[in-house]
Motif scaffolding. Sequence first.
Motif, PDB file in Angstrom:
ATOM      1  N   TYR A 299       0.614  -1.046  -0.242  1.00 27.41           N
ATOM      2  CA  TYR A 299       0.182  -0.121   0.117  1.00 27.41           C
ATOM      3  C   TYR A 299       0.977   0.887  -0.110  1.00 27.41           C
ATOM      4  CZ  TYR A 299      -3.563   3.682   1.825  1.00 27.41           C
ATOM      5  OH  TYR A 299      -3.939   4.601   1.576  1.00 27.41           O
ATOM      6  N   ALA A 300       1.917   1.118   0.989  1.00 28.78           N
ATOM      7  CA  ALA A 300       2.721   2.475   0.784  1.00 28.78           C
ATOM      8  C   ALA A 300       3.746   2.763  -0.559  1.00 28.78           C
ATOM      9  CB  ALA A 300       3.599   2.281   2.285  1.00 28.78           C
ATOM     10  N   LEU A 301       3.840   1.484  -1.123  1.00 29.57           N
ATOM     11  CA  LEU A 301       5.031   1.815  -1.553  1.00 29.57           C
ATOM     12  C   LEU A 301       3.838   1.470  -2.950  1.00 29.57           C
ATOM     13  CD1 LEU A 301       7.601  -0.502  -1.238  1.00 29.57           C
ATOM     14  CD2 LEU A 301       7.732   2.274  -1.035  1.00 29.57           C
ATOM     15  N   TRP A 302       2.633   1.275  -3.722  1.00 31.46           N
ATOM     16  CA  TRP A 302       2.008   1.393  -4.347  1.00 31.46           C
ATOM     17  C   TRP A 302       1.895   3.059  -5.021  1.00 31.46           C
ATOM     18  CZ3 TRP A 302       0.196  -3.229  -6.068  1.00 31.46           C
ATOM     19  CH2 TRP A 302      -1.307  -2.720  -7.241  1.00 31.46           C
ATOM     20  N   PRO A 303       2.094   3.111  -6.593  1.00 33.38           N
ATOM     21  CA  PRO A 303       2.154   4.781  -7.440  1.00 33.38           C
ATOM     22  C   PRO A 303       0.966   5.152  -7.217  1.00 33.38           C
ATOM     23  CG  PRO A 303       3.349   2.224  -8.668  1.00 33.38           C
ATOM     24  CD  PRO A 303       2.624   2.024  -7.374  1.00 33.38           C
ATOM     25  N   LYS A 304      -0.175   4.615  -6.994  1.00 27.47           N
ATOM     26  CA  LYS A 304      -1.570   5.612  -7.009  1.00 27.47           C
ATOM     27  C   LYS A 304      -1.282   6.470  -5.683  1.00 27.47           C
ATOM     28  CE  LYS A 304      -6.602   5.084  -7.413  1.00 27.47           C
ATOM     29  NZ  LYS A 304      -7.265   4.796  -7.364  1.00 27.47           N
ATOM     30  N   ASN A 305      -0.701   6.481  -4.911  1.00 29.31           N
ATOM     31  CA  ASN A 305      -0.828   6.980  -3.341  1.00 29.31           C
ATOM     32  C   ASN A 305       0.303   7.726  -3.211  1.00 29.31           C
ATOM     33  OD1 ASN A 305      -3.179   4.908  -2.674  1.00 29.31           O
ATOM     34  ND2 ASN A 305      -1.801   3.282  -1.802  1.00 29.31           N
ATOM     35  N   LYS A 306       1.056   7.454  -4.218  1.00 27.34           N
ATOM     36  CA  LYS A 306       2.073   8.889  -3.850  1.00 27.34           C
ATOM     37  C   LYS A 306       2.125  10.182  -3.628  1.00 27.34           C
ATOM     38  CE  LYS A 306       6.684   9.962  -7.000  1.00 27.34           C
ATOM     39  NZ  LYS A 306       7.004  10.422  -5.656  1.00 27.34           N
ATOM     40  N   GLU A 307       1.163  10.473  -4.389  1.00 25.09           N
ATOM     41  CA  GLU A 307       0.772  11.904  -4.756  1.00 25.09           C
ATOM     42  C   GLU A 307      -0.179  12.108  -2.768  1.00 25.09           C
ATOM     43  OE1 GLU A 307      -3.384  14.721  -6.384  1.00 25.09           O
ATOM     44  OE2 GLU A 307      -1.563  13.775  -7.565  1.00 25.09           O
ATOM     45  N   LYS A 308      -0.998  11.381  -3.058  1.00 26.60           N
ATOM     46  CA  LYS A 308      -1.169  11.491  -1.443  1.00 26.60           C
ATOM     47  C   LYS A 308      -0.177  11.973  -0.431  1.00 26.60           C
ATOM     48  CE  LYS A 308      -4.020   8.452  -0.428  1.00 26.60           C
ATOM     49  NZ  LYS A 308      -4.614   7.341   0.235  1.00 26.60           N
ATOM     50  N   PHE A 309       1.115  10.764   0.204  1.00 26.45           N
ATOM     51  CA  PHE A 309       2.271  10.446   0.949  1.00 26.45           C
ATOM     52  C   PHE A 309       2.524  12.000   0.405  1.00 26.45           C
ATOM     53  CE2 PHE A 309       1.241   6.398   0.916  1.00 26.45           C
ATOM     54  CZ  PHE A 309       0.549   5.845   1.967  1.00 26.45           C
TER      55      PHE A 309
ATOM     56  N   HIS B  78       1.791  15.344  -0.972  1.00 26.84           N
ATOM     57  CA  HIS B  78       0.996  15.852  -0.158  1.00 26.84           C
ATOM     58  C   HIS B  78       1.197  15.924   1.250  1.00 26.84           C
ATOM     59  CE1 HIS B  78      -1.299  18.971   1.128  1.00 26.84           C
ATOM     60  NE2 HIS B  78      -2.622  18.430   1.300  1.00 26.84           N
ATOM     61  N   ALA B  79       1.790  14.980   1.966  1.00 20.90           N
ATOM     62  CA  ALA B  79       1.316  14.792   3.224  1.00 20.90           C
ATOM     63  C   ALA B  79       2.179  14.401   4.007  1.00 20.90           C
ATOM     64  CB  ALA B  79       1.094  12.994   3.617  1.00 20.90           C
ATOM     65  N   ALA B  80       3.719  15.109   3.433  1.00 24.19           N
ATOM     66  CA  ALA B  80       5.194  14.983   3.894  1.00 24.19           C
ATOM     67  C   ALA B  80       5.240  16.675   3.340  1.00 24.19           C
ATOM     68  CB  ALA B  80       5.653  14.179   2.846  1.00 24.19           C
ATOM     69  N   HIS B  81       4.284  17.756   3.064  1.00 24.30           N
ATOM     70  CA  HIS B  81       4.643  18.010   3.043  1.00 24.30           C
ATOM     71  C   HIS B  81       3.723  19.487   4.007  1.00 24.30           C
ATOM     72  CE1 HIS B  81       6.857  17.324  -0.661  1.00 24.30           C
ATOM     73  NE2 HIS B  81       8.157  18.255  -0.447  1.00 24.30           N
ATOM     74  N   ILE B  82       2.612  18.891   4.271  1.00 23.71           N
ATOM     75  CA  ILE B  82       1.855  20.062   5.339  1.00 23.71           C
ATOM     76  C   ILE B  82       3.051  20.264   6.403  1.00 23.71           C
ATOM     77  CG2 ILE B  82       0.197  19.450   6.793  1.00 23.71           C
ATOM     78  CD1 ILE B  82      -0.718  17.199   5.229  1.00 23.71           C
ATOM     79  N   PRO B  83       3.589  19.350   7.211  1.00 20.54           N
ATOM     80  CA  PRO B  83       5.003  20.371   8.306  1.00 20.54           C
ATOM     81  C   PRO B  83       5.484  21.859   7.708  1.00 20.54           C
ATOM     82  CG  PRO B  83       4.815  17.391   8.249  1.00 20.54           C
ATOM     83  CD  PRO B  83       4.080  18.398   6.880  1.00 20.54           C
ATOM     84  N   LEU B  84       5.723  21.769   6.542  1.00 27.50           N
ATOM     85  CA  LEU B  84       6.296  22.841   6.058  1.00 27.50           C
ATOM     86  C   LEU B  84       5.208  24.167   5.139  1.00 27.50           C
ATOM     87  CD1 LEU B  84       9.082  20.637   3.835  1.00 27.50           C
ATOM     88  CD2 LEU B  84       8.599  21.280   6.110  1.00 27.50           C
ATOM     89  N   GLU B  85       3.658  23.897   5.270  1.00 27.87           N
ATOM     90  CA  GLU B  85       3.443  24.993   4.973  1.00 27.87           C
ATOM     91  C   GLU B  85       3.271  25.926   6.182  1.00 27.87           C
ATOM     92  OE1 GLU B  85      -0.188  22.889   3.983  1.00 27.87           O
ATOM     93  OE2 GLU B  85       0.633  21.897   2.358  1.00 27.87           O
ATOM     94  N   GLU B  86       2.857  27.360   5.555  1.00 27.96           N
ATOM     95  CA  GLU B  86       2.366  27.852   6.760  1.00 27.96           C
ATOM     96  C   GLU B  86       0.918  27.713   7.014  1.00 27.96           C
ATOM     97  OE1 GLU B  86       4.684  30.979   7.598  1.00 27.96           O
ATOM     98  OE2 GLU B  86       5.786  30.021   6.248  1.00 27.96           O
TER      99      GLU B  86
END
Length: 50
Positions: free
Chosen positions: A28-38, A40-48
């Motif tokens: 599930y974590a490596l499925w290509p379809k989920n890449k965009e979701k992960f 986005h979640a990785a960049h949430i702490p960097l958003e203002e």
Amino acid sequence: MDYQDVSYFAQTYGLLYLFGLFIIVVAYALWPKNKEKFDHAAHIPLEEDK
């Protein structure tokens, strides 16, 4: 069925169950379809804050 039988069953099939669950989570974590979701979640702490 005594304690040793139950213990053997739990150790054997519990290991197989957890290994199967691990494979499903990794897939599930490596499925290509989920890449965009992960990504986005990785960049949430960097958003203002808004």
